[in-house]
Write a protein that holds these residues in place. Structure first.
Motif, PDB file in Angstrom:
ATOM      1  N   ASP A 135      35.293  26.499  48.228  1.00  0.00           N
ATOM      2  CA  ASP A 135      36.444  27.387  48.156  1.00  0.00           C
ATOM      3  C   ASP A 135      36.702  27.810  46.711  1.00  0.00           C
ATOM      4  OD1 ASP A 135      38.949  28.095  50.117  1.00  0.00           O
ATOM      5  OD2 ASP A 135      39.649  27.823  48.056  1.00  0.00           O
ATOM      6  N   LEU A 136      37.343  28.958  46.541  1.00  0.00           N
ATOM      7  CA  LEU A 136      37.717  29.423  45.204  1.00  0.00           C
ATOM      8  C   LEU A 136      38.615  28.417  44.493  1.00  0.00           C
ATOM      9  CD1 LEU A 136      38.142  31.606  42.975  1.00  0.00           C
ATOM     10  CD2 LEU A 136      39.915  32.598  44.445  1.00  0.00           C
ATOM     11  N   PHE A 187      35.786  31.071  51.775  1.00  0.00           N
ATOM     12  CA  PHE A 187      35.003  32.280  51.512  1.00  0.00           C
ATOM     13  C   PHE A 187      35.737  33.235  50.565  1.00  0.00           C
ATOM     14  CE2 PHE A 187      33.639  30.518  55.534  1.00  0.00           C
ATOM     15  CZ  PHE A 187      32.259  30.520  55.399  1.00  0.00           C
ATOM     16  N   ASP A 188      36.764  32.732  49.880  1.00  0.00           N
ATOM     17  CA  ASP A 188      37.548  33.568  48.972  1.00  0.00           C
ATOM     18  C   ASP A 188      36.869  33.759  47.625  1.00  0.00           C
ATOM     19  OD1 ASP A 188      38.002  30.848  48.748  1.00  0.00           O
ATOM     20  OD2 ASP A 188      40.168  31.010  48.491  1.00  0.00           O
ATOM     21  N   ASN A 189      35.687  33.171  47.443  1.00  0.00           N
ATOM     22  CA  ASN A 189      34.919  33.430  46.223  1.00  0.00           C
ATOM     23  C   ASN A 189      33.959  34.601  46.401  1.00  0.00           C
ATOM     24  OD1 ASN A 189      34.915  32.472  43.580  1.00  0.00           O
ATOM     25  ND2 ASN A 189      34.404  30.392  44.195  1.00  0.00           N
ATOM     26  N   ASP A 193      36.425  39.458  47.802  1.00  0.00           N
ATOM     27  CA  ASP A 193      37.629  38.678  48.083  1.00  0.00           C
ATOM     28  C   ASP A 193      38.277  38.316  46.751  1.00  0.00           C
ATOM     29  OD1 ASP A 193      39.535  36.824  49.353  1.00  0.00           O
ATOM     30  OD2 ASP A 193      38.174  36.842  51.073  1.00  0.00           O
ATOM     31  N   TRP A 194      39.126  37.312  46.729  1.00  0.00           N
ATOM     32  CA  TRP A 194      39.910  37.009  45.537  1.00  0.00           C
ATOM     33  C   TRP A 194      39.056  36.606  44.336  1.00  0.00           C
ATOM     34  CZ3 TRP A 194      44.395  33.527  47.870  1.00  0.00           C
ATOM     35  CH2 TRP A 194      45.166  34.309  48.727  1.00  0.00           C
ATOM     36  N   GLY A 195      37.962  35.868  44.571  1.00  0.00           N
ATOM     37  CA  GLY A 195      37.195  35.318  43.460  1.00  0.00           C
ATOM     38  C   GLY A 195      36.212  36.276  42.827  1.00  0.00           C
ATOM     39  N   GLY A 196      35.594  37.128  43.642  1.00  0.00           N
ATOM     40  CA  GLY A 196      34.669  38.130  43.135  1.00  0.00           C
ATOM     41  C   GLY A 196      33.374  37.581  42.578  1.00  0.00           C
ATOM     42  N   VAL A 197      32.847  36.490  43.136  1.00  0.00           N
ATOM     43  CA  VAL A 197      31.669  35.843  42.561  1.00  0.00           C
ATOM     44  C   VAL A 197      30.432  35.959  43.444  1.00  0.00           C
ATOM     45  CG1 VAL A 197      30.696  33.638  41.779  1.00  0.00           C
ATOM     46  CG2 VAL A 197      33.078  34.202  41.255  1.00  0.00           C
ATOM     47  N   VAL A 233      35.121  41.358  55.398  1.00  0.00           N
ATOM     48  CA  VAL A 233      33.870  40.662  55.069  1.00  0.00           C
ATOM     49  C   VAL A 233      33.837  39.219  55.553  1.00  0.00           C
ATOM     50  CG1 VAL A 233      33.425  42.125  53.060  1.00  0.00           C
ATOM     51  CG2 VAL A 233      34.727  39.999  52.770  1.00  0.00           C
ATOM     52  N   LEU A 234      34.966  38.684  55.980  1.00  0.00           N
ATOM     53  CA  LEU A 234      35.039  37.265  56.320  1.00  0.00           C
ATOM     54  C   LEU A 234      34.071  36.895  57.439  1.00  0.00           C
ATOM     55  CD1 LEU A 234      36.280  34.479  55.981  1.00  0.00           C
ATOM     56  CD2 LEU A 234      38.167  35.203  57.477  1.00  0.00           C
ATOM     57  N   GLY A 235      34.014  37.696  58.491  1.00  0.00           N
ATOM     58  CA  GLY A 235      33.139  37.384  59.611  1.00  0.00           C
ATOM     59  C   GLY A 235      31.673  37.326  59.201  1.00  0.00           C
TER      60      GLY A 235
END
Length: 247
Positions: A135-136, A187-189, A193-197, A233-235
């Motif tokens: 997780d982020l 999956f927020d990385n 998403d929030w992290g952008g990595v 993009v989560l799915g």
């Protein structure tokens, strides 16, 4: 691949992003052709009480979040049990890695991963475990509950560049020796998403590396949903991880 899920996870139980309308639908729509769904069941009270204080459990009851939180914890326990024999994904919410023994924050209530790992240990199903948190955000609750347990290694990936991130995961999995690997699958990385990595394909590689380490150890592997808030993009990201775990 088996995916533990329940229609009750569609409900909007709070106003936070983890409970947002359409989040679970976005995942199910994408993974449905590839998943063998297993119906989640509520956790046994003793499994939750093994890692949380009764005062904290009562606080979750007071917030009227006990049923859905218990269902999420139970789904994680089922995924861990299935994961001993074959890779499995717990598509559950609320998430859990910010839930400590006696408090919680960050959209979490019960620590699904800690409940699942402790349940296997307390039933004599494992001697050792490894938690890979992708997780982020740092999984402080998991560290609070499991960090001082000699049978568990908790690894929060903290690299902030894509190449370094994947190298850190690869190095961790190369060194991993455990009866089961649990992925706290945030999956927020993702780059959108929030992290952008990370790219979507990177989640496939992470799943593949974790499953490969599990096979090398003659052990199990499972994952539990944590963060991830861009429904567009989560799915696809969840699908990439589970396909990597099954590869």
């Amino acid at each position: 691949m088996k995916v533990v899920f329940h229609p009750d996870f569609y409900q909007v139980y709070t106003s936070d992003p983890a409970a947002a309308k359409g989040r679970m639908e976005a995942v199910v729509k994408v993974i449905d052709p590839f998943a063998g769904f297993v119906t989640a069941e509520m956790a046994d009270h003793n499994d939750v009480a093994a890692v949380h204080t009764e005062a904290h459990i009562d606080e979750v009851r007071r917030q009227r979040l006990y049923p859905v939180a218990m269902l999420a914890a139970g789904g994680a326990v089922q995924a861990a049990q299935i994961g001993l024999a074959e890779p499995c994904f717990a598509l559950v919410r609320p998430p859990g890695h910010h839930a400590s023994a006696d408090a919680s924050w960050g959209f979490c209530y019960f620590n699904n991963m800690a409940v699942a790992i402790a349940s296997l240990k307390n039933r004599g199903r494992i001697d050792s475990a490894y938690v890979l948190d992708i997780d982020l955000h740092y999984g402080d609750g998991t560290v609070n509950i499991l960090g001082d347990k000699s049978y568990v290694t908790v690894h929060n990936v903290d690299a902030m560049r894509r190449d370094a991130y994947l190298r850190e995961v690869a190095d961790a999995m190369d060194r991993c020796e455990a009866d089961i690997i649990g992925i706290s699958a945030g999956f927020d990385n993702h780059m959108e998403d929030w992290g952008g990595v990370l790219s979507t394909g990177d989640y496939f590689e992470i799943g593949k590396m974790a499953a490969g380490a599990a096979r090398r150890n003659s052990g199990g592997c499972f994952a539990v949903l944590e963060g991830g808030y861009n429904h567009d993009v989560l799915g696809q990201n969840v699908l990439a991880l589970i396909q990597g775990m099954a590869a």
